[in-house]
Design an enzyme around this catalytic site. Structure first.
Site, PDB file in Angstrom:
ATOM      1  N   GLU A 251       0.845  -1.095  -0.066  1.00  0.00           N
ATOM      2  CA  GLU A 251       0.002  -0.045  -0.017  1.00  0.00           C
ATOM      3  C   GLU A 251       0.732   1.346   0.016  1.00  0.00           C
ATOM      4  O   GLU A 251       0.408   2.199  -0.538  1.00  0.00           O
ATOM      5  CB  GLU A 251      -1.033  -0.104   1.285  1.00  0.00           C
TER       6      GLU A 251
ATOM      7  N   SER B 193     -60.313 -21.764  11.286  1.00  0.00           N
ATOM      8  CA  SER B 193     -60.706 -22.307  12.495  1.00  0.00           C
ATOM      9  C   SER B 193     -59.535 -22.378  13.633  1.00  0.00           C
ATOM     10  O   SER B 193     -60.020 -22.678  14.596  1.00  0.00           O
ATOM     11  CB  SER B 193     -61.171 -23.780  12.288  1.00  0.00           C
TER      12      SER B 193
END
Length: 669
Positions: A115, A381
């Protein structure tokens, strides 16, 4: 002959040039030069003023940025299951700061080689690096290399947004100079390594090391260090979780740079190049993300918003969750096409309301909509236990008598699913066979408002319309609500809202929330046992026989909405309460899917699976003395009916009498 100007000089042409006085050409050049100098001076002054105005406008904002760096990570949440295994991390993955001296030297060298090779010699900007990058980009005809230094990257990552504007680049330059003048090189590098994004949601070398290699950064090998150092260039592209071979190739390039820069020798990197780094294989648990989404919403309600990482410990049982997902997928694959059903949801609760498994749909990748917690559907139900509980609270009992016959409420004429009427029946018989007319009569007799009140008492919060169809489950609810409503039946009357979080803490161990709430008494134990008695009969000999667990005692209720759009089964054992729903997202009718069919059979298969090895424990209320009918009109009706039968004269020998039974004529001698 053309006239000459009065001053005697021609306007143009060779004659004028020929007649120009000595020194006149030099005057013209000087005049032109003065104009250029004036123009350049004005441009320089304008640029200076513009830069000054830019600086003046940026300084206040810049000072705020410098005073508030993003050194503390934004809100991130790691969600763990009941065994402490990670389910998911939302936001970034962060870890504690690791000092430079605790990192392997070759890790630092690898990052510098990849880097910023002149990090310790430049003052924030690497002119050689910038020119080299520009030349390579020009040669490639595309952007292939950047010239940003570590300090510049830190300035962008800590202080600035990702927008690409002139003002932002200028801010970056100013912050870079500020960082270099206020911090040492080691301090800048330390912050960079502890906060740089390294793919897969990880920030910093410690978090990345723990995620990729399951170890601290202090323990990484050279090969692993090279892999980490290769990530900042393009974290998503080179993340080993996306493409391990590509990440390993990038790591090999970093090892080559270490040799080229003289940081290491060929011999020192030989082993690392021969055996590239491998990563930890993590189980892909996308199915749990429905639950993760749900508990994150719960967490937002439990603790105030704040920055930093939180760890959420949950109730989810990993093994049970896998079985739930497998059961639902098998049902949808094997039975779904035949009944035109494409979706389903499942929820399992412990007796204290803790969520042990949640399936929110067939595929989280295809749809993040949670059908267990978000979808509101008609329960049919499966809502009837609310009605029957209301009846129990108002003087009825399982042995109370009701008449099953046609009913008409302002033109609305509900029918039983079988299309027949049973005449006088007990509540127990009406319940286990899911007789619609009896449910409607009960609702009208006790009052719709009381039924709604019972629903609220059981934890149902969705809107409920006080219409006659309330008795048949016409008002929509979620699976979480309805399954939670059955908890008091399973737990001797105690209940609570379904919950999934046991503790929320920081990585350092500070507890932000701890669940201490216990289930409270919702209904009396007697009524809970009466309901369990009736719900058990549904499975024993009613509409839910396909939900039977064999010798293990269970109780539950089927539910099917109009046109078979929804199929439900909600039931429980001594250990767990489980609700299952099947249907279609577009609410289209199925081809005969019912609560007693696909839902009940799936419930049975799944519950048998998760109960393997658990003791068979009886349900309170199932094996008890017959319940005596309550005092009131029902008892008086039964007394009168008995008296009527006693008044019938005995049949004499040889006499033939005809009785009507079930629509047929039979001969009795």
């Amino acid at each position: 002959m053309a006239e000459k100007p009065q001053d005697g000089w021609p306007e143009s042409g060779p004659e004028r040039d020929r007649l120009s006085p000595p020194g006149h050409e030099g005057g013209r050049v000087r005049a032109r030069l003065r104009r250029w100098v004036s123009l350049l001076s004005f441009s320089f002054m304008a640029l200076t003023v513009a830069l000054g105005l830019l600086v003046f406008s940026l300084v206040p904002h810049l000072q705020k940025q410098i005073d508030n760096p993003q050194l503390l990570e934004q809100r991130a949440a790691m969600v763990l299951d009941a065994d402490g295994k990670e389910l998911a991390t939302r936001g970034g993955r962060y870890a504690d700061i690791v000092p430079l001296e605790e990192m392997p030297p070759y890790l630092i060298q690898a990052f510098l080689a990849a880097e910023d090779q002149r990090f310790y010699s430049h003052s924030g900007f690497d002119i050689r690096g910038i020119l080299r990058a520009a030349w390579r980009n020009l040669q490639a005809g595309a952007f292939v290399e950047g010239g940003s230094t570590i300090t510049q990257q830190l300035a962008k990552n800590l202080y600035l947004s990702s927008e690409r504007t002139v003002a932002r680049k200028f801010q970056e330059a100013l912050i870079t100079l500020w960082l270099e003048s206020h911090y040492t090189k080691d301090e800048i590098l330390s912050v960079y390594l502890n906060r740089i994004y390294l793919g897969a949601g990880t920030y910093g070398v410690e978090a990345a090391s723990r995620f990729y290699f399951n170890k601290s950064v202090s323990q990484v090998t050279l090969a692993e260090a090279a892999l980490l150092a290769g990530l900042p260039k393009a974290p998503s592209r080179f993340a080993p979780t996306n493409n391990l071979k590509r990440a390993q190739a990038r790591a090999d390039y970093v090892l080559q740079l270490l040799v080229e820069t003289g940081a290491l020798t060929n011999g020192e990197v030989f082993a690392a190049r021969a055996e590239p780094a491998e990563i930890v294989v993590r189980e892909e648990r996308l199915g749990t993300h429905y639950f993760v989404d749900w508990v994150l919403e719960e967490a937002r309600a439990l603790i105030p918003p704040a920055d930093g990482t939180i760890i959420i410990r949950t109730t989810l049982d990993g093994a049970m969750q896998r079985k739930a997902e497998a059961a639902m997928e098998k049902a949808l694959a094997d039975q779904g096409p035949a009944v035109n059903i494409e979706q389903g949801a499942l929820l399992t609760l412990a007796r204290d309301g803790a969520v042990k498994a949640m399936v929110g749909g067939r595929s989280y990748l295809d749809s993040q909509f949670n059908r267990a917690a978000q979808a509101k559907r008609q329960p049919g139900s499966a809502f009837k236990p609310v009605i029957y509980l209301t009846a129990l609270k108002n003087g009825f009992g399982p042995s109370s008598i009701m008449i099953d016959e046609p009913v008409d409420i302002h033109g609305w004429q509900p029918e039983n699913s079988a299309g027949r009427y049973w005449g006088p029946v007990t509540l127990l018989t009406a319940f286990k066979h899911s007789l619609n007319t009896v449910a409607v009569r009960l609702t009208e007799q006790v009052g719709r408002g009381k039924v709604i009140g019972t629903a609220r008492q059981l934890g149902i919060k969705s809107p409920i319309a006080a219409l006659p169809s309330l008795a048949l489950g016409a008002s929509e609810v979620t699976l979480v609500e309805l399954t939670g409503a059955y908890l008091p039946f399973a737990a001797d009357g105690k209940g609570t809202e379904p919950w999934g979080i046991t503790e929320i803490s920081t990585p350092s161990g500070i507890v932000l929330y701890e669940r201490k709430e216990e289930p409270r008494q919702i209904i009396s134990p007697r009524r809970a046992r009466d309901m369990t008695h009736m719900l058990h009969q549904v499975i024993a000999e009613g509409t839910g026989t396909r939900a039977s667990l064999g010798r293990r005692m269970a109780a539950g209720k089927t539910g099917t909405s109009q046109n078979n759009r929804d199929a439900w089964f909600i039931g429980y054992t001594h250990q767990y309460v489980t609700g299952i729903w099947f249907g279609n997202d577009d609410n289209s009718p199925s081809a005969g899917a019912s609560g007693g069919g696909i839902a009940a059979s799936t419930w049975s298969a799944y519950m048998n699976d998760i109960h393997r090895g658990l003791p068979r424990i009886a349900l309170p209320g199932v094996r008890r003395e017959p319940v005596v009918a309550r005092q009131g009109k029902e008892q008086e009706y039964f007394r009168q009916l008995s008296a009527l039968f006693r008044s019938v004269p005995p049949v004499s020998a040889g006499r033939t009498t005809r009785f009507r039974q079930g629509g047929e004529t039979i001969r009795v001698r």
